[in-house]
Every structure is written in structure tokens, then in C-alpha cells.
Design a protein around this motif. Structure first.
Motif, short mmCIF file in Angstrom:
data_model
loop_
_atom_site.label_atom_id
_atom_site.label_comp_id
_atom_site.label_asym_id
_atom_site.label_seq_id
_atom_site.Cartn_x
_atom_site.Cartn_y
_atom_site.Cartn_z
N UNK A 31 0.84 -1.21 0.00
CA UNK A 31 0.00 0.00 0.00
C UNK A 31 0.87 1.25 0.00
N UNK A 32 1.93 1.25 0.83
CA UNK A 32 2.81 2.43 0.89
C UNK A 32 3.44 2.71 -0.47
N UNK A 33 3.85 1.66 -1.17
CA UNK A 33 4.49 1.85 -2.47
C UNK A 33 3.48 2.27 -3.53
N UNK A 34 2.29 1.67 -3.51
CA UNK A 34 1.23 2.10 -4.43
C UNK A 34 0.89 3.58 -4.21
N UNK A 35 0.82 3.99 -2.93
CA UNK A 35 0.49 5.38 -2.62
C UNK A 35 1.53 6.34 -3.21
N UNK A 36 2.81 5.95 -3.13
CA UNK A 36 3.86 6.77 -3.74
C UNK A 36 3.62 6.92 -5.24
N UNK A 37 3.27 5.79 -5.86
CA UNK A 37 3.11 5.76 -7.30
C UNK A 37 1.92 6.61 -7.77
N UNK A 38 0.78 6.54 -7.03
CA UNK A 38 -0.39 7.32 -7.48
C UNK A 38 -0.16 8.82 -7.29
N UNK A 39 0.72 9.20 -6.35
CA UNK A 39 1.05 10.62 -6.21
C UNK A 39 1.88 11.09 -7.41
N UNK A 40 2.71 10.19 -7.91
CA UNK A 40 3.56 10.55 -9.05
C UNK A 40 2.83 10.39 -10.38
N UNK A 41 1.90 9.43 -10.43
CA UNK A 41 1.15 9.17 -11.67
C UNK A 41 -0.34 9.21 -11.33
N UNK A 43 -2.96 9.89 -12.87
CA UNK A 43 -3.91 9.41 -13.87
C UNK A 43 -3.68 7.94 -14.24
N UNK A 44 -2.94 7.23 -13.39
CA UNK A 44 -2.68 5.81 -13.64
C UNK A 44 -3.81 4.95 -13.08
N UNK A 45 -4.81 4.68 -13.89
CA UNK A 45 -5.99 3.97 -13.38
C UNK A 45 -5.65 2.59 -12.83
N UNK A 46 -4.69 1.89 -13.45
CA UNK A 46 -4.35 0.55 -12.99
C UNK A 46 -3.67 0.58 -11.63
N UNK A 47 -2.91 1.65 -11.36
CA UNK A 47 -2.27 1.78 -10.04
C UNK A 47 -3.34 2.04 -8.98
N UNK A 48 -4.28 2.93 -9.27
CA UNK A 48 -5.39 3.17 -8.33
C UNK A 48 -6.16 1.87 -8.08
N UNK A 66 -12.81 4.15 -2.57
CA UNK A 66 -12.33 5.42 -3.12
C UNK A 66 -11.34 5.19 -4.25
N UNK A 67 -10.48 4.20 -4.10
CA UNK A 67 -9.49 3.90 -5.15
C UNK A 67 -10.17 3.36 -6.40
N UNK A 68 -11.13 2.44 -6.22
CA UNK A 68 -11.83 1.90 -7.38
C UNK A 68 -12.63 3.00 -8.09
N UNK A 69 -13.23 3.88 -7.29
CA UNK A 69 -13.99 4.99 -7.87
C UNK A 69 -13.08 5.90 -8.69
N UNK A 70 -11.87 6.16 -8.17
CA UNK A 70 -10.91 7.00 -8.91
C UNK A 70 -10.48 6.31 -10.20
N UNK A 71 -10.22 5.00 -10.13
CA UNK A 71 -9.83 4.26 -11.33
C UNK A 71 -10.93 4.32 -12.39
N UNK A 72 -12.18 4.16 -11.93
CA UNK A 72 -13.31 4.18 -12.87
C UNK A 72 -13.52 5.57 -13.45
N UNK A 73 -13.20 6.61 -12.68
CA UNK A 73 -13.34 7.98 -13.19
C UNK A 73 -12.32 8.25 -14.30
N UNK A 74 -11.14 7.63 -14.18
CA UNK A 74 -10.11 7.80 -15.20
C UNK A 74 -10.43 6.96 -16.43
N UNK A 82 -15.65 -1.18 -11.84
CA UNK A 82 -17.01 -1.01 -11.33
C UNK A 82 -17.41 -2.19 -10.44
N UNK A 83 -17.01 -3.39 -10.85
CA UNK A 83 -17.37 -4.59 -10.07
C UNK A 83 -16.76 -4.51 -8.67
N UNK A 84 -15.49 -4.16 -8.58
CA UNK A 84 -14.85 -4.10 -7.27
C UNK A 84 -15.32 -2.90 -6.46
N UNK A 85 -15.72 -1.83 -7.14
CA UNK A 85 -16.37 -0.73 -6.41
C UNK A 85 -17.66 -1.24 -5.77
#
Length: 407
Positions: A31-41, A43-48, A66-74, A82-85
């Protein structure tokens, strides 16, 4: 000093590392590493999306959603987002939002069995029963042997009063899965069979699934009044001011415990449903709470309890003789028992067995049957009331309230 620009290769390396940590169960580090990545990218829907999966596995369902919602928005064209949301909102009991998310997933992936099943479950849980029926029927057209959908559809049409169709659906389940406990019991109830008690797994599953909305459904929707009326009956009888050890059998979420807590030094609750026990624990009423079968607990608990209460518990037992005898044998010399049953009026000249399993899956008991058991166990009638217990499909369910004590 000029900070070096992050290269695509570095991002890909760290993303692969986060995925590997996730797969190894190192959720906090992933989670900590993913969080770093979404701050840098950002608009990376797959990372979210993967961050959402990690939060979901960590049982942080709000953050996962919230993460699935952000991915679906992108990228709103990916059904898995949507399924995991929907799954996350379902875990949060935000059923209307879950229904909406599953609907979006189905538009992208029509006739997906898992999505349809989860959509039906959310419709059922938020009270949209007609919609749930439509969803389950569609799913069963695609896959007639989908047992969980058959079981839920049978439950709903049974609840709606279509007993003939419910029995047919339970029988269809048994044709594919003869060992299905719940379907076997309900088919027996609708078919007029008279087992002395339901399988423990049936009662546990029933109340585990019912635990989230138990109090709201009973008190607000069904006008449930057993705890209050039992307390009133108890106070009109030869009660003592204070009891040393009170056992609340089938305590559920603690509706009876709220009333009886002030009259005892030690209050113990026991229930088959672990989820009901968890709800009762939140109230802070009980000195101890035990997940287990009632009769077994009575037989192994410390003897000498002086008051036993059971609100809407005996309706899930047919033959009450073992329960009554055990209370009398292991209770104190002045033990008292306060409980409710659904009223069963014996027809004809003979008394019969004094109880019956009804199409609802609950048992009714006769007045004479209870008094006969009480006499056999050395207990006498201290108080009685004939009343209605709750509403069901707009009709009152008649019941008997008993207050028994050592003769």
C-alpha cells in the motif's frame, strides 16, 4: 541540487515491486508503495485499481472503494473497476451505491454471473425484493444450477408468501445439492414434516445474515415487542429485587438484555450466531457472551443460575422438554424462567405433541404443552400473557408469554 526525473523504467520497476509485495501478503508495504506511485502518476488507473485491491485485502473497504472509484473515473470502460467498487460498497453496507456500480459493470460485461449474483444480493439487502427477484431469475436463465441464486430466490418468494413456488425452488436446490441444510429444512417445513429442531447451521446462517439489520427490521418494520412485554410480565409476577446470575438464551443483539440488566449482578448471553454476539458486545451490557448452542451451554455452564430469559428463542425449537428439564436441573433452588413462544392452538380432542413446525420455518407451542413440561420439571406458572409478538406481511403473529418458577 537538481532532483533527477523519475524514468518510466523506474516507475515500472516500483510498480512491479508493489505487485510482488501484494502477492506475498505484505499489504502495508504494498500500500505504501502504491500510494507513492499514485502521487507521481495520478492518472494511472491501474495503479489506483491495484491500490484498491490491496486496501480491500486489508479490510479497509472505504479506502478501497475510493481507489476503485478514482480508477473508474479515469477509465470508465473497465468492468472490473465497477465490479470491485460494488464489492467495496457492499462491504460498507452502502447498498444503493453498490447496486449502481454493479449496474455499470453489467453494461460493460452483460450476463456476468458473479456480477448478477452480487447485484441480486445487494437488492435483497436494501429491501428492493422485486428487483432482486428479477436479477436472480435472469441469472438462473443463464445458469439454472447456480445454487446460491436459487437459495436466495427461494428465500425471497417465501418471505413474500408464495409458498408453492418457494417449495419448488427448495426442491430444485435439493436435486442438485441433496446435502444443502437450509433447503432441506425449509422444504420439510413447507412439506408438512415435523423435525424436533432445525439444524444448528440453519439457525446460525439465518441470524448471521440477519444481524446487520436485525433491530431495525424487527422493531421498526415488524413492530416487535417481545422484550418489553416479557419485562412487564416479569415485573407483575413474584420476582426478586436482584438476581445473582441471569442467563439470556439466544441473546441476539441484546434486546432483552437491555431491559433485564438492572435486575441482576451477572448477565451472560449465549447465541449460535457469532455476528449477533458481536452486535450484543457493542452494547456493553453483558458480563460474558458465548457463541454456542443453547442446550449444550446450559449443560456445561456453572450451575446455580437463578434467572433464565429467552425472547423469541423457543420458536426455533420444537421439542422443549430437554431445555426445560436442563434449566430445572442446573438452575438454583429458586430458578425462574421467562420466555415467549408462538401460539399453537391444538385442534381436535387429542393434545398431540403440543408443537408444530410451520411453513415459516418457526415452531408454535400450545399452552397445555408448556404447562405439562413445567410440571414435569418441577416448575409452576408465575405469570402468563396471550398477546401478539410481531407483524408479518401485515398480520399479527399470536404468541404466549410465560413466567415460570420453582414450585
Amino acid at each position: 541540487m537538481v532532483q533527477e526525473k523519475t524514468t518510466p523504467e523506474d516507475l515500472q520497476h516500483r510498480y512491479a515491486r508493489a505487485v510482488s509485495l501484494h502477492e506475498q501478503g505484505e499489504l502495508a508495504r504494498a500500500i505504501a508503495l502504491y500510494e507513492e506511485l499514485v502521487r507521481e502518476v495520478p492518472d494511472g488507473d491501474l495503479i489506483h485499481y491495484n491500490l484498491g485491491l490491496a486496501y480491500y485485502d486489508h479490510q479497509q473497504y472505504g479506502r478501497a472503494g475510493s481507489c476503485f472509484s478514482r480508477a473508474a473515473a479515469i477509465n470508465d470502460q473497465e468492468a472490473d473497476y465497477w465490479y470491485n467498487l460494488g464489492l467495496s460498497r457492499k462491504q460498507e453496507e452502502r447498498y444503493p451505491e453498490a447496486v449502481s456500480a454493479y449496474g455499470r459493470a453489467l453494461r460493460l460485461r452483460p450476463d456476468d454471473r458473479e456480477t448478477l449474483y452480487n447485484l441480486g444480493c445487494c437488492c435483497k439487502d436494501c429491501g428492493a425484493l422485486d428487483h432482486a427477484v428479477e436479477v436472480y431469475e435472469h441469472l438462473l436463465e443463464l445458469d439454472p444450477g447456480y445454487i446460491p441464486a436459487l437459495n436466495n430466490l427461494a428465500y425471497i418468494v417465501h418471505l413474500q408468501g408464495d409458498l408453492r413456488r418457494a417449495e419448488s425452488l427448495y426442491q430444485a436446490i435439493l436435486e442438485s445439492a441433496p446435502e444443502h441444510i437450509n433447503a432441506g429444512y425449509m422444504a420439510a417445513a413447507l412439506g408438512g414434516e415435523q423435525p424436533a429442531a432445525p439444524p444448528q447451521a440453519y439457525v446460525r446462517d439465518l441470524f448471521d445474515s440477519y444481524s446487520q439489520d436485525f433491530e431495525g427490521n424487527l422493531v421498526e418494520d415488524l413492530a416487535y415487542q417481545v422484550p418489553e412485554r416479557l419485562w412487564q410480565l416479569f415485573n407483575q409476577g413474584p420476582r426478586r429485587e436482584r438476581y445473582d446470575y441471569l442467563l439470556d438464551l439466544g441473546c441476539g443483539t441484546g434486546l432483552c438484555g437491555v431491559h433485564f440488566r438492572p435486575c441482576c449482578h451477572y448477565l451472560e448471553g449465549v447465541d449460535l450466531s457469532g455476528r449477533m454476539i458481536a452486535r450484543a458486545r457493542e452494547k456493553g451490557l453483558y458480563d460474558s457472551l458465548v457463541e454456542g448452542e443453547l442446550l449444550s451451554h446450559l449443560q456445561r455452564t456453572t450451575p446455580g443460575f437463578d434467572l433464565v430469559i429467552a425472547g423469541d428463542v423457543c420458536i426455533y425449537l420444537g421439542d422443549l422438554a430437554p431445555l426445560m428439564a436442563t434449566i430445572a436441573a442446573r438452575g438454583s433452588r429458586e430458578v425462574q424462567f421467562c420466555f415467549s413462544v408462538e401460539a399453537f392452538q391444538v385442534k381436535g380432542q387429542g393434545k398431540g405433541q403440543g408443537w408444530e413446525l410451520r411453513p415459516s420455518g418457526r415452531y408454535g407451542h400450545s399452552y397445555d404443552y408448556i404447562l405439562d413440561l413445567a410440571r414435569q420439571s418441577g416448575l409452576s406458572l408465575c405469570g402468563f400473557e396471550q398477546t401478539w409478538l410481531r407483524q408479518e406481511r401485515g398480520k399479527a403473529i399470536d404468541g404466549f408469554l410465560f413466567f415460570l418458577g420453582r414450585a
